[in-house]
Scaffold this motif. Sequence first.
Motif, PDB file in Angstrom:
ATOM      1  N   LEU A   1     -25.409 -38.065  14.911  1.00 50.82           N
ATOM      2  CA  LEU A   1     -23.906 -38.070  13.496  1.00 50.82           C
ATOM      3  C   LEU A   1     -22.973 -38.728  14.434  1.00 50.82           C
ATOM      4  O   LEU A   1     -21.805 -38.588  14.637  1.00 50.82           O
ATOM      5  N   LEU A   2     -22.931 -37.441  15.633  1.00 55.01           N
ATOM      6  CA  LEU A   2     -21.950 -37.499  16.334  1.00 55.01           C
ATOM      7  C   LEU A   2     -21.563 -38.761  17.176  1.00 55.01           C
ATOM      8  O   LEU A   2     -20.644 -39.798  17.350  1.00 55.01           O
ATOM      9  N   HIS A   3     -23.090 -39.430  17.772  1.00 55.05           N
ATOM     10  CA  HIS A   3     -23.111 -41.246  17.900  1.00 55.05           C
ATOM     11  C   HIS A   3     -21.848 -42.135  17.232  1.00 55.05           C
ATOM     12  O   HIS A   3     -21.468 -42.759  17.305  1.00 55.05           O
ATOM     13  N   PHE A   4     -22.868 -41.837  15.882  1.00 55.03           N
ATOM     14  CA  PHE A   4     -21.941 -42.302  14.581  1.00 55.03           C
ATOM     15  C   PHE A   4     -20.327 -42.219  14.472  1.00 55.03           C
ATOM     16  O   PHE A   4     -19.619 -43.155  14.838  1.00 55.03           O
ATOM     17  N   VAL A   5     -20.286 -41.410  14.759  1.00 55.07           N
ATOM     18  CA  VAL A   5     -18.916 -40.758  14.905  1.00 55.07           C
ATOM     19  C   VAL A   5     -17.504 -41.217  16.162  1.00 55.07           C
ATOM     20  O   VAL A   5     -16.887 -41.739  15.841  1.00 55.07           O
ATOM     21  N   LEU A   6     -18.200 -41.430  16.908  1.00 53.57           N
ATOM     22  CA  LEU A   6     -17.490 -41.851  18.091  1.00 53.57           C
ATOM     23  C   LEU A   6     -17.544 -43.890  18.525  1.00 53.57           C
ATOM     24  O   LEU A   6     -16.779 -43.981  18.484  1.00 53.57           O
ATOM     25  N   ARG A   7     -18.445 -43.896  17.799  1.00 55.18           N
ATOM     26  CA  ARG A   7     -18.445 -45.171  17.662  1.00 55.18           C
ATOM     27  C   ARG A   7     -17.780 -45.712  16.596  1.00 55.18           C
ATOM     28  O   ARG A   7     -16.966 -47.055  16.420  1.00 55.18           O
ATOM     29  N   ARG A   8     -17.306 -44.921  15.664  1.00 56.44           N
ATOM     30  CA  ARG A   8     -16.220 -45.377  14.232  1.00 56.44           C
ATOM     31  C   ARG A   8     -14.839 -44.685  15.093  1.00 56.44           C
ATOM     32  O   ARG A   8     -14.231 -45.706  14.794  1.00 56.44           O
ATOM     33  N   TYR A   9     -14.969 -44.274  15.989  1.00 59.92           N
ATOM     34  CA  TYR A   9     -13.598 -43.885  16.258  1.00 59.92           C
ATOM     35  C   TYR A   9     -13.387 -44.962  17.071  1.00 59.92           C
ATOM     36  O   TYR A   9     -12.141 -45.482  17.359  1.00 59.92           O
ATOM     37  N   LYS A  10     -14.264 -45.704  17.736  1.00 63.39           N
ATOM     38  CA  LYS A  10     -13.683 -46.403  19.135  1.00 63.39           C
ATOM     39  C   LYS A  10     -13.598 -47.947  17.905  1.00 63.39           C
ATOM     40  O   LYS A  10     -12.539 -48.622  18.381  1.00 63.39           O
ATOM     41  N   LEU A  11     -14.188 -47.960  17.340  1.00 65.72           N
ATOM     42  CA  LEU A  11     -13.349 -49.216  15.486  1.00 65.72           C
ATOM     43  C   LEU A  11     -11.979 -49.176  15.205  1.00 65.72           C
ATOM     44  O   LEU A  11     -11.688 -50.111  15.385  1.00 65.72           O
ATOM     45  N   ILE A  12     -12.342 -48.435  15.096  1.00 64.81           N
ATOM     46  CA  ILE A  12     -10.384 -47.506  14.515  1.00 64.81           C
ATOM     47  C   ILE A  12      -9.981 -48.005  15.785  1.00 64.81           C
ATOM     48  O   ILE A  12      -8.704 -48.648  15.300  1.00 64.81           O
ATOM     49  N   ASN A  13      -9.972 -47.263  16.790  1.00 70.86           N
ATOM     50  CA  ASN A  13      -8.594 -47.354  18.269  1.00 70.86           C
ATOM     51  C   ASN A  13      -9.033 -48.536  18.360  1.00 70.86           C
ATOM     52  O   ASN A  13      -7.492 -49.459  19.032  1.00 70.86           O
ATOM     53  N   GLN A  14      -9.682 -49.578  18.273  1.00 64.37           N
ATOM     54  CA  GLN A  14      -9.549 -50.748  18.309  1.00 64.37           C
ATOM     55  C   GLN A  14      -9.116 -51.915  18.065  1.00 64.37           C
ATOM     56  O   GLN A  14      -7.435 -52.241  17.649  1.00 64.37           O
ATOM     57  N   LEU A  15      -8.794 -51.295  15.886  1.00 64.22           N
ATOM     58  CA  LEU A  15      -8.553 -52.022  15.119  1.00 64.22           C
ATOM     59  C   LEU A  15      -6.706 -52.274  15.746  1.00 64.22           C
ATOM     60  O   LEU A  15      -6.150 -52.612  14.957  1.00 64.22           O
ATOM     61  N   PHE A  16      -6.956 -50.897  15.722  1.00 63.06           N
ATOM     62  CA  PHE A  16      -5.378 -50.279  15.532  1.00 63.06           C
ATOM     63  C   PHE A  16      -4.156 -51.036  16.516  1.00 63.06           C
ATOM     64  O   PHE A  16      -2.842 -51.164  16.832  1.00 63.06           O
TER      65      PHE A  16
END
Length: 121
Positions: free
Chosen positions: A97-112
Amino acid sequence: MNDTGNPEGLGTELLETLVKMALTKEEEIKLKTYDGDLSRLGSAERFLKAVLDIPLAFKRIEAMLYRANFETEVNYLRKSFQTLEVCPFLYSMSCFLLHFVLRRYKLINQLFTFIRQQVRN
């Protein structure tokens, strides 16, 4: 307290309070060098002046507090390790779950970042 330094009779609350009373170097120097009438000092200052006559008094109190809390801390750690041993699935799931959340955070950051670049152009 008996002559072996065991904190028997002193509760952890009292030891914690004494540790919090530790003086700064400046305060320690002022009290050690005070040679006036002790009755002019408050009761707390007189107590601390007497404590300063004991070599490494506050370090000793910290050690007594450590000893008083040691068994409780060890038991807490044992229970924590037992929980991890009993629940390896939960441990591996939390890592996933931690890995999943960090990957999603990275994706959202790249999107912004991409959106901000588009707005500036």
